[in-house]
Design an enzyme around this catalytic site. Structure first.
Site, PDB file in Angstrom:
ATOM      1  N   CYS A 184      -7.301   1.335  -0.868  1.00  0.00           N
ATOM      2  CA  CYS A 184      -7.121   0.561   0.357  1.00  0.00           C
ATOM      3  C   CYS A 184      -7.126  -0.926   0.027  1.00  0.00           C
ATOM      4  CB  CYS A 184      -8.236   0.899   1.353  1.00  0.00           C
ATOM      5  SG  CYS A 184      -8.143  -0.059   2.893  1.00  0.00           S
TER       6      CYS A 184
ATOM      7  N   ASP B 130     -17.137 -15.398  24.796  1.00  0.00           N
ATOM      8  CA  ASP B 130     -16.572 -14.540  23.751  1.00  0.00           C
ATOM      9  C   ASP B 130     -16.750 -13.082  24.185  1.00  0.00           C
ATOM     10  OD1 ASP B 130     -15.535 -13.460  21.473  1.00  0.00           O
ATOM     11  OD2 ASP B 130     -17.093 -14.204  20.112  1.00  0.00           O
TER      12      ASP B 130
ATOM     13  N   TYR C 289     -22.012 -13.748  25.965  1.00  0.00           N
ATOM     14  CA  TYR C 289     -21.643 -12.668  25.043  1.00  0.00           C
ATOM     15  C   TYR C 289     -21.901 -13.151  23.604  1.00  0.00           C
ATOM     16  CZ  TYR C 289     -18.982 -11.302  29.229  1.00  0.00           C
ATOM     17  OH  TYR C 289     -18.593 -11.000  30.500  1.00  0.00           O
TER      18      TYR C 289
ATOM     19  N   GLU D 240     -26.710 -12.034  26.188  1.00  0.00           N
ATOM     20  CA  GLU D 240     -26.143 -10.840  25.544  1.00  0.00           C
ATOM     21  C   GLU D 240     -26.765  -9.575  26.139  1.00  0.00           C
ATOM     22  OE1 GLU D 240     -24.348  -8.033  23.518  1.00  0.00           O
ATOM     23  OE2 GLU D 240     -23.720 -10.129  23.280  1.00  0.00           O
TER      24      GLU D 240
ATOM     25  N   CYS E  89      -9.934 -11.687  22.091  1.00  0.00           N
ATOM     26  CA  CYS E  89      -9.180 -10.830  21.166  1.00  0.00           C
ATOM     27  C   CYS E  89      -8.116 -10.029  21.918  1.00  0.00           C
ATOM     28  CB  CYS E  89     -10.121  -9.888  20.413  1.00  0.00           C
ATOM     29  SG  CYS E  89     -11.077  -8.788  21.492  1.00  0.00           S
TER      30      CYS E  89
ATOM     31  N   CYS F 273      -1.192   5.870   7.282  1.00  0.00           N
ATOM     32  CA  CYS F 273      -2.518   5.382   7.653  1.00  0.00           C
ATOM     33  C   CYS F 273      -2.427   4.483   8.882  1.00  0.00           C
ATOM     34  CB  CYS F 273      -3.107   4.608   6.472  1.00  0.00           C
ATOM     35  SG  CYS F 273      -4.624   3.731   6.852  1.00  0.00           S
TER      36      CYS F 273
ATOM     37  N   CYS G 240       0.824  -1.209   0.000  1.00  0.00           N
ATOM     38  CA  CYS G 240       0.000   0.000   0.000  1.00  0.00           C
ATOM     39  C   CYS G 240       0.862   1.263   0.000  1.00  0.00           C
ATOM     40  CB  CYS G 240      -0.908  -0.014   1.228  1.00  0.00           C
ATOM     41  SG  CYS G 240      -2.026   1.400   1.309  1.00  0.00           S
TER      42      CYS G 240
ATOM     43  N   CYS H 117      -3.069  -0.419   8.789  1.00  0.00           N
ATOM     44  CA  CYS H 117      -2.148  -1.556   8.814  1.00  0.00           C
ATOM     45  C   CYS H 117      -0.820  -1.124   9.430  1.00  0.00           C
ATOM     46  CB  CYS H 117      -1.880  -2.074   7.400  1.00  0.00           C
ATOM     47  SG  CYS H 117      -3.333  -2.710   6.551  1.00  0.00           S
TER      48      CYS H 117
END
Length: 481
Positions: A178, A405, A333, A354, A432, A82, A76, A85
């Site tokens: 992008c 999660d 979740y 949830e 995550c 940016c 890119c 990434c």
């Protein structure tokens, strides 16, 4: 450890050893840890100290003395400015290695978990154009790169559309091409930018809270080839007429677009959600296939951003769960029911929990689309819902497996104990954030569980993010002694 004489603006010569979670290079200077922006393992650099704390410092690269063997030329042209990434200049195989190492080190140093092998990171099938959703931000003035400044270019363009500059929430880089969403999405973005610039309506500014144009959100399914254009604006008396004209242009130029939506955001905060939504063209939603399951995605729905890799992750959950058709599964979740719907055919029933009401509604719609009748979804704050686990079991049955999660912040401190009171045979934790994962595992493994498998999954190539699945199974003895 304090380093005498080391201070802000000092330049030091250091070797980059690894990547920290978050993507910064890690180096040591007389035993003192330095985190270096945009530096790669294997590089030897001269770095300027930006900030110094008692036990670490942050720095930026002034000069690369020796390049890394795993360094590559980024695809890119916007790379380096940016914020989308961070790692396009690192070979993909080494990105996978570094993400695995980050998970392993975090579990060891924060959770004290060193005896469980972390499996090699599962690579994404696509490393470019893999995202199914992108939010592009409008700005009145575009960010100029160093080359543009030197060439005498001006930022007074009235209408920029692109992504935020790394490290700045209020600075927007005008993006031409992008590599994250799809090639055709770049064409849509350029048309919208040109139209907005010539529309006579200004871009919204957080400085004076005036203006019209706020966000362009593009969503597309990878299996079914549906494309949604979501235009998020402020309110304006001419707004609907202008959006209708833009929608007509989009339909004419890009027949692949299946629905166009206008969201009006009257709030001062810069979020790509609307207080009022108008479907300009099409159904107002797109659909995606993961395996045999179909998911309806509206403008404001949550959905895993890498569709193809999400399917691979769900397949792993099925494999690790080894589900049977007489089992009850709890999905905490659960969001819009992605995991619950995918595993429903393998079990007796799935109970999803949830907080967000709209997510629960989406989950129920997705069940109806897939003719699934063995999923039940309960809305509410999970820590409150599980105040009395015995009552939850009485109402819904005893769970054989609990799937977790949670958001990046992880579990509420009271929740691990409540989960253990449910007495499942297995816990599958999807995370995550390795730091909060490590913290939560220490609580879940205090008495009767141990982690038997840790699988990093690369959902976002060229970024510092990493997803993980951890399988916890009952242990005969305490895991931590």
């Amino acid at each position: 450890m304090m380093i005498p004489g080391l201070k802000r603006q000092d330049v030091v010569e250091i070797a980059i050893e690894s990547l920290a979670f978050g993507g910064k290079g890690v180096a040591h200077f007389h035993g003192f840890t330095i985190f270096v922006d945009r530096a790669l393992p294997g590089q030897k650099v001269r770095a300027k100290i930006k900030r110094k704390k008692n036990n670490y410092a942050e720095a930026e690269v002034v000069e690369i003395i020796t390049h890394s063997k795993t360094e590559v030329i980024p695809e890119c042209s916007h790379f380096g400015t940016c914020g989308g990434c961070l790692l396009q200049h690192l070979s993909y195989s080494e990105q996978l290695n570094q993400k695995r190492n980050q998970v392993q080190e975090t579990l060891k140093h924060i959770g004290g978990i060193a005896s469980i092998e972390v499996l090699p990171t599962l690579p994404s099938p696509d490393i470019y154009y893999y995202r199914n959703k992108m939010e592009f931000s409008f700005a009145r003035r575009r960010w100029l790169t160093a080359d543009e400044i030197h060439s005498g270019q001006s930022s007074n363009v009235d209408c920029a559309l692109g992504l935020h500059v790394s490290g700045f929430y209020d600075k927007v880089l005008n993006i031409d091409n992008c590599f994250l969403l799809s090639q055709r999405s770049n064409e849509v973005m350029r048309l919208v930018r040109n139209f907005a610039s010539e529309s006579g309506l200004s871009v919204y500014s957080t400085g004076d809270h005036t203006g019209f144009w706020r966000f362009l959100v593009i969503r597309e399914s990878k299996r079914l080839d549906h494309v949604m254009i979501n235009l998020v604006t402020a309110d304006h008396s001419d707004g609907q007429a202008v959006i209708q004209k833009l929608a007509d242009n989009l339909k004419e130029q890009f027949p692949f677009i299946t629905t166009i939506i206008h969201n009006i955001n009257r709030k001062k905060s810069q979020i790509a959600f609307g207080d009022e939504e108008h479907v300009i063209f099409g159904t107002g939603y797109i659909e995606e296939l993961l395996g045999e399951s179909k998911y309806r995605i509206s403008a404001n729905s949550f959905f895993q951003t890498n569709s193809i890799q999400a399917e691979a992750m769900y397949q792993l959950i099925v494999a690790y769960g080894n589900f049977q058709n007489d089992q009850v599964i709890y999905d905490l979740y659960c969001g819009t029911g992605g995991i619950a719907i995918y595993i429903a055919k393998h079990v007796e029933k799935v109970i999803g929990f949830e907080l967000i009401p709209q997510a629960i509604e989406d989950a129920r719609v997705n069940c109806a689309i897939n003719h699934i009748e063995n999923c039940r979804f309960i809305q509410g704050d999970i820590k409150t819902l599980f105040t009395d686990p015995s009552e939850i079991k009485k109402e819904n049955g005893s769970p054989k497996t609990v799937i977790l999660d949670p958001p990046r912040s992880g579990l509420h401190p009271k929740l691990p104990g409540k989960i253990l009171e449910l007495e499942p045979e297995k816990i599958i934790y999807v995370s995550c954030n390795p730091a909060t994962l490590a913290r939560d595992l220490t609580l879940l493994c205090e008495t009767s569980f141990k982690p038997t498998l840790v699988q990093p999954i690369d959902m976002f190539p060229h970024t510092a993010h990493c997803e993980m699945i951890v399988l916890l199974e009952r242990a005969n003895a305490k895991f931590f002694t």
